[in-house]
Scaffold this active site. Structure first.
Site, short mmCIF file in Angstrom:
data_model
loop_
_atom_site.label_atom_id
_atom_site.label_comp_id
_atom_site.label_asym_id
_atom_site.label_seq_id
_atom_site.Cartn_x
_atom_site.Cartn_y
_atom_site.Cartn_z
N GLY A 1 60.58 66.29 37.60
CA GLY A 1 60.63 65.01 38.29
C GLY A 1 61.85 64.83 39.15
O GLY A 1 62.33 65.77 39.81
N ILE A 2 62.40 63.63 39.11
CA ILE A 2 63.55 63.28 39.92
C ILE A 2 64.72 62.96 39.01
O ILE A 2 64.54 62.49 37.89
CB ILE A 2 63.21 62.07 40.82
N ILE B 1 69.04 66.11 36.03
CA ILE B 1 68.67 67.36 35.36
C ILE B 1 67.74 68.21 36.22
O ILE B 1 67.98 69.41 36.39
CB ILE B 1 68.07 67.07 33.96
N GLU C 1 53.68 66.14 39.69
CA GLU C 1 53.31 64.77 40.02
C GLU C 1 54.19 64.22 41.12
O GLU C 1 53.79 63.34 41.88
CB GLU C 1 53.38 63.88 38.77
N ILE D 1 64.16 60.55 25.48
CA ILE D 1 65.21 59.62 25.05
C ILE D 1 65.75 60.03 23.69
O ILE D 1 66.95 60.01 23.44
CB ILE D 1 64.64 58.18 24.97
N GLY E 1 53.43 61.25 33.15
CA GLY E 1 52.70 62.51 33.20
C GLY E 1 53.22 63.57 32.25
O GLY E 1 52.79 64.73 32.33
#
Length: 434
Positions: free
Chosen positions: A213-214, A217, A236, A311, A334
């Site tokens: 993702g964004i 990391i 995604e 988390i 996702g």
């Protein structure tokens, strides 16, 4: 702009709204803010009630979720962004738990009615098509099923290919408004995140197909892939971190089994560089979320490597990625789609990557998840777990073996306490890590 388009004001465009309607908003960078504001103004002025608002993550302010509009709007999103998080936690807004791959099916199956779809599109081409640009996701399904589709025609929306292309005839009402899309400044990873990135990069093989993702990391991982070869992208979303690797030829998609040579995504969130990159780019396909996030489509690509965050993770391998106790963060998204898809891929690696400890010194690897925490990825789905202290593979491991492995990559300050908790849980057959 073709003269056949009959543009109207935002207030006139939303005047078809009525009490009880279900409204879909295009997401992330492409949320039609001008229509959102007009919707709030019109509904309040005309005494409308119980309008349900659906969307994935959105970036701009979401006034319809504020206490001021309680009773007028009911926020029932598929994903919770920072712009509505406090409202969801306070009960002024709500959330529908669902895998991202299935969001489109809520509309197509009729489980959720859809009266009005509000979207942003590019100007049309000579063939009478427009592009949804950075937001296809569940928006395409909403357009297909909506009674009325309202589109903001915006010159700043990039011309994306794939499922993003729709005919003008699919749109009922048009508003003309040029405005830059929402941007996200690339996050700069710290030393902790760079260490996580190094461990993840070591797991990525040449020829792998990536999903991430964004954030800091993913950027840390991507920054360390410069010497890899023939990587692909089926994801995604993606952001700025992929661009240097495309320019260098590291990401070329040559080993993909689906959409060979193409970057496949369903929505975007990045800087203007990302939006310019996809504009008229035949090597990028913006696709329906029912395709990008289908675990069985994902699994067709060999060496599918999915990197997702968490988390909290307990010592049995349960992954919390949406809430801690009563504090709600985001939603399922996702993660499960790609963790499961990667696990089914030949040579695939599903990875959960997270810091071992918070900025306040609290361990994110725990004996038991907090009461109320949402288990997103189950202990049966998890394979690789990565922190700044290393990477461990939990697949096929017993509960006691998992505990030892997970504790081995916990922060040193948390290991003794976790060891004692594991001993109390499993008895004398469990042996301390140290």
């Amino acid at each position: 702009m073709p003269s056949k388009i009959n543009f109207m004001s935002p207030l006139e465009a939303v005047s078809i709204l009525k009490s009880g309607d279900h409204v879909h908003l295009s997401s992330v960078a492409s949320t039609p803010t001008i229509l959102v504001n007009a919707m709030c103004e019109y509904a309040k002025a005309n005494g409308l009630r119980d309008i349900h608002v659906h969307h994935l993550h959105t970036e701009p302010p979401a006034p319809y979720a504020d206490p001021e509009y309680e009773g007028i709007f009911q926020h029932d999103a598929f994903f919770v962004g920072k712009n509505v998080r406090k409202q969801v936690q306070a009960g002024y807004a709500d959330y529908i738990p669902i895998f991202l791959s299935e969001t489109q099916n809520l509309y197509r199956s009729g489980v959720l009615p859809i009266n009005v779809a509000m979207v942003q599109v590019s100007p049309p081409d000579n063939s009478g098509y427009v592009s949804l640009g950075t937001s296809v996701d569940a928006t395409l399904a909403a357009i297909e099923r909506a009674d009325t589709v309202i589109a903001v025609v915006n010159r700043d929306v990039p011309w994306a290919l794939g499922d993003a292309l729709i005919p003008l005839s699919a749109i009922d009402r048009f508003v003309e408004h040029d405005e830059p899309l929402e941007e996200a400044i690339p996050a700069q990873p710290n030393e902790q995140e760079l260490a996580i990135g190094r461990h993840c990069a070591e797991l990525i093989e040449d020829g792998a197909c990536l999903q991430m993702g964004i954030g800091a990391i993913p950027n840390a991982v991507l920054s360390q892939l410069g010497n890899h070869k023939n990587l692909g992208i089926h994801t995604e979303m993606f952001a700025d971190g992929v661009l240097p690797l495309v320019e260098k030829g590291v990401i070329n998609g040559s080993m993909k089994a689906t959409d060979r040579g193409k970057i496949v995504s369903t929505f975007l969130m990045g800087s203007q560089k990302v939006y310019s990159f996809i504009d008229h780019n035949p090597n990028v396909l913006m696709m329906d979320v029912g395709y990008t996030n289908d675990p069985f489509v994902i699994a067709r690509n060999p060496r599918m490597t999915a990197i997702n965050s968490a988390i909290e993770v307990d010592i049995t391998g349960q992954v919390c990625a949406d809430s801690i106790g009563t504090t709600f963060f985001s939603g399922v998204g996702g993660q499960v789609d790609f963790i499961y898809g990667a696990s089914r891929s030949e040579g695939g690696k599903p990875i959960i990557a997270m810091p071992a400890i918070t900025s306040k010194g609290v361990s994110k690897l725990v004996n038991t998840l907090k009461v109320g925490a949402g288990v997103v990825t189950t202990r049966s789905h998890i394979h690789w777990l990565v922190t700044e202290f290393g990477a461990v593979n939990l697949y096929g491991k017993t509960l006691q073996e998992r505990a030892r492995l997970i504790i081995s990559i916990a922060h040193p300050s948390a290991q003794e306490e976790l060891d004692k908790a594991a001993f109390a849980r499993y008895g004398s057959h469990y042996h301390f890590v140290k």
